[in-house]
Design an enzyme around this catalytic site. Structure first.
Site, PDB file in Angstrom:
ATOM      1  N   TYR A   1       0.845  -1.204   0.000  1.00  0.00           N
ATOM      2  CA  TYR A   1       0.000   0.000   0.000  1.00  0.00           C
ATOM      3  C   TYR A   1       0.875   1.247   0.000  1.00  0.00           C
ATOM      4  O   TYR A   1       1.835   1.321   0.762  1.00  0.00           O
ATOM      5  CB  TYR A   1      -0.904   0.017   1.237  1.00  0.00           C
ATOM      6  CG  TYR A   1      -2.362  -0.148   0.868  1.00  0.00           C
ATOM      7  CD1 TYR A   1      -2.995   0.800   0.073  1.00  0.00           C
ATOM      8  CD2 TYR A   1      -3.081  -1.246   1.303  1.00  0.00           C
ATOM      9  CE1 TYR A   1      -4.326   0.649  -0.286  1.00  0.00           C
ATOM     10  CE2 TYR A   1      -4.416  -1.408   0.951  1.00  0.00           C
ATOM     11  CZ  TYR A   1      -5.030  -0.462   0.149  1.00  0.00           C
ATOM     12  OH  TYR A   1      -6.332  -0.613  -0.210  1.00  0.00           O
TER      13      TYR A   1
ATOM     14  N   ASP B   1      -7.138  14.006 -24.626  1.00  0.00           N
ATOM     15  CA  ASP B   1      -7.211  12.595 -24.248  1.00  0.00           C
ATOM     16  C   ASP B   1      -6.590  11.810 -25.397  1.00  0.00           C
ATOM     17  O   ASP B   1      -7.228  11.573 -26.419  1.00  0.00           O
ATOM     18  CB  ASP B   1      -8.675  12.187 -24.030  1.00  0.00           C
ATOM     19  CG  ASP B   1      -8.810  10.743 -23.587  1.00  0.00           C
ATOM     20  OD1 ASP B   1      -7.842   9.973 -23.755  1.00  0.00           O
ATOM     21  OD2 ASP B   1      -9.889  10.377 -23.079  1.00  0.00           O
TER      22      ASP B   1
ATOM     23  N   ARG C   1      -2.555  -2.155 -18.250  1.00  0.00           N
ATOM     24  CA  ARG C   1      -3.817  -1.426 -18.113  1.00  0.00           C
ATOM     25  C   ARG C   1      -3.649  -0.376 -17.025  1.00  0.00           C
ATOM     26  O   ARG C   1      -3.632  -0.696 -15.836  1.00  0.00           O
ATOM     27  CB  ARG C   1      -4.952  -2.370 -17.705  1.00  0.00           C
ATOM     28  CG  ARG C   1      -5.174  -3.558 -18.617  1.00  0.00           C
ATOM     29  CD  ARG C   1      -5.697  -3.137 -19.950  1.00  0.00           C
ATOM     30  NE  ARG C   1      -6.966  -2.486 -19.848  1.00  0.00           N
ATOM     31  CZ  ARG C   1      -8.039  -2.812 -20.572  1.00  0.00           C
ATOM     32  NH1 ARG C   1      -7.989  -3.820 -21.416  1.00  0.00           N
ATOM     33  NH2 ARG C   1      -9.150  -2.153 -20.456  1.00  0.00           N
TER      34      ARG C   1
END
Ligand code: DSN
Length: 427
Positions: free
Chosen positions: A57, A208, A243
């Protein structure tokens, strides 16, 4: 065939799942994958995304974390950030967005308030859901106004962005944020023209570039750097990474974007993905990636020519990038019927609306294809006539319900694919 030895722990712990992974490896190896947003990552990217970095984490940013034990993770993220900055020529990069939609949401969070007007290209014209389209949160929490492409024949500018409309709309509506870029745009995006309009209307301009990031990195499409306020991109399309996503900007927007990604929208970054992004960015900075990016475009152009020669109607009349949008109306085969037949023939595409489509999005008139994956397998312009011939035969067969032809094409496709192994696949 994938053997259990290639995923020994997985095969032992969960044979059912291991078999599915093996089947997917076989499918990706045997088929001609033409979905323009997909690719094959390298073995190195694949390995990086399956490491123990998964176990950690790391809420916060390098040097400013809410958890200890970040000695290595901070360096991983810094590597990714520095490589992104160098590759795209930007002051600031945030590599934590989980994917393209969260990255775009973070942009809204940074620069707009609920109810504000935002502007982007309409989804059926080639935009993206997150550019303010109604069914997306970005079109319901904000007031989305949408531009499109010109109607009419390609020879008269049909299928190309209507900059008169973009300018008129921007000056009339005064959006807080303007998005340019999309998911079904076969032509070069004129970032300078968008930049002028955004400055005139006082909007924050976001490019984008998810589809074309690899082409930009490889010098095969102009860069938005210097023309736009923010660059948003996924990392898994032409950029050939895992991804994930990135947001990049000039220094003045760095704080707002970082705050919007974490703690605004997300918790801990996916460190294994960050590592794989770093690897992909290193690969994309090599001379061989420039060759790859230019080959993607050369293949798409050759494929477009070969399709035009067979009577296919291409939106805008062709392509400047990796993507071709085919209107199948003249062939009298609906896009979905064609896509499913092509799939049975071992050619994987997606059905897609075309601009001003009279049909519904779930049963549209077109298919969308692209060359990133086949180029990663080493196919060249010499192969594109054959690819067009297969598409033509399969679409014609779809119209006649000719399953025999689809089976024949599938065997021919598998032969060519066997001669061109896919990067990253253990088969
Ligand atoms: N789903 C992506 C594409 O296929 O273009 C866009 O998010």
């Amino acid at each position: 065939m994938t053997t259990p030895q290639q995923h020994p722990a997985l095969a032992a712990a969960d044979p059912e799942l291991a078999a599915l992974v093996g089947a997917e490896e076989r499918l990706q190896a045997d088929t001609l994958r033409l979905i323009p947003s997909e690719n094959y990552v390298s073995a190195a990217v694949l390995e990086a995304s399956g490491t123990v970095l998964q176990n950690k984490y790391s809420e916060g940013y390098p040097g400013r974390r809410y958890y200890e034990g970040q000695q290595n993770i901070d360096q991983v993220e810094t590597l990714a950030v520095e490589r992104a900055k160098a590759l795209f020529g930007v002051d600031h990069a945030n590599v934590q967005p989980y994917s393209g939609s969260p990255a775009n949401l973070a942009v809204y969070l940074a620069f707009a308030q609920p109810g504000d007007t935002v502007m982007g290209m309409a989804l059926p014209m080639g935009g993206h859901l997150t550019h303010g389209w109604g069914v997306s949160a970005t079109g319901s929490w904000f007031r989305g106004v949408q531009y499109g492409v010109r109607p009419g024949a390609a020879s008269e500018g049909g299928g190309r962005i209507d900059f008169d409309q973009v300018r008129d709309l921007a000056l009339k509506e005064r959006p807080k944020v303007i998005f340019c870029g999309g998911t079904a745009l076969p032509r070069t995006i004129d970032f300078a023209a968008f930049g002028e309009i955004a400055r005139e209307s006082g909007a924050v301009l976001v490019a984008d570039v998810a589809h074309i990031a690899g082409l930009i990195a490889g010098g095969a499409h102009p860069s938005p750097a210097g023309h736009v306020d923010v660059i948003s991109t996924t990392t898994h399309k032409t950029l050939r990474g895992p991804r994930g996503a990135m947001l990049m900007s000039r220094e003045e927007h760095a704080k707002a974007l970082d705050k919007a990604v974490f703690p605004g929208l997300q918790g801990g970054p996916h460190n294994q993905t960050t590592a794989a992004i770093a690897v992909a960015l290193r690969e994309a900075s090599q001379p061989s990636f420039r060759d790859y990016a230019h080959a993607v475009v050369a293949n798409a152009r050759a494929l477009a020519e070969a399709l035009l020669a067979r009577g296919f109607d291409l939106v805008s009349g062709g392509t400047d990038n990796h993507l071709i949008l085919i209107d199948l109306t003249p062939k009298q085969v609906p896009g979905k019927v064609a896509a499913k037949a092509l799939d049975r023939a071992g050619i994987v595409v997606n059905y897609n609306t075309v601009p001003y489509d009279p049909r519904k999005p779930f049963d549209p008139s077109g298919i969308r294809i692209g060359t990133p994956s086949l180029t990663s397998r080493g196919l060249t312009t010499d192969h594109m006539d054959q690819v067009a011939e297969w598409i033509d035969r399969a679409v014609t067969a779809a119209g006649k319900g000719d399953e025999e032809t689809l089976r024949t094409v599938r065997a021919e496709v598998a032969d060519l694919m066997a001669a061109h192994p896919a990067p990253g696949l253990p088969v």
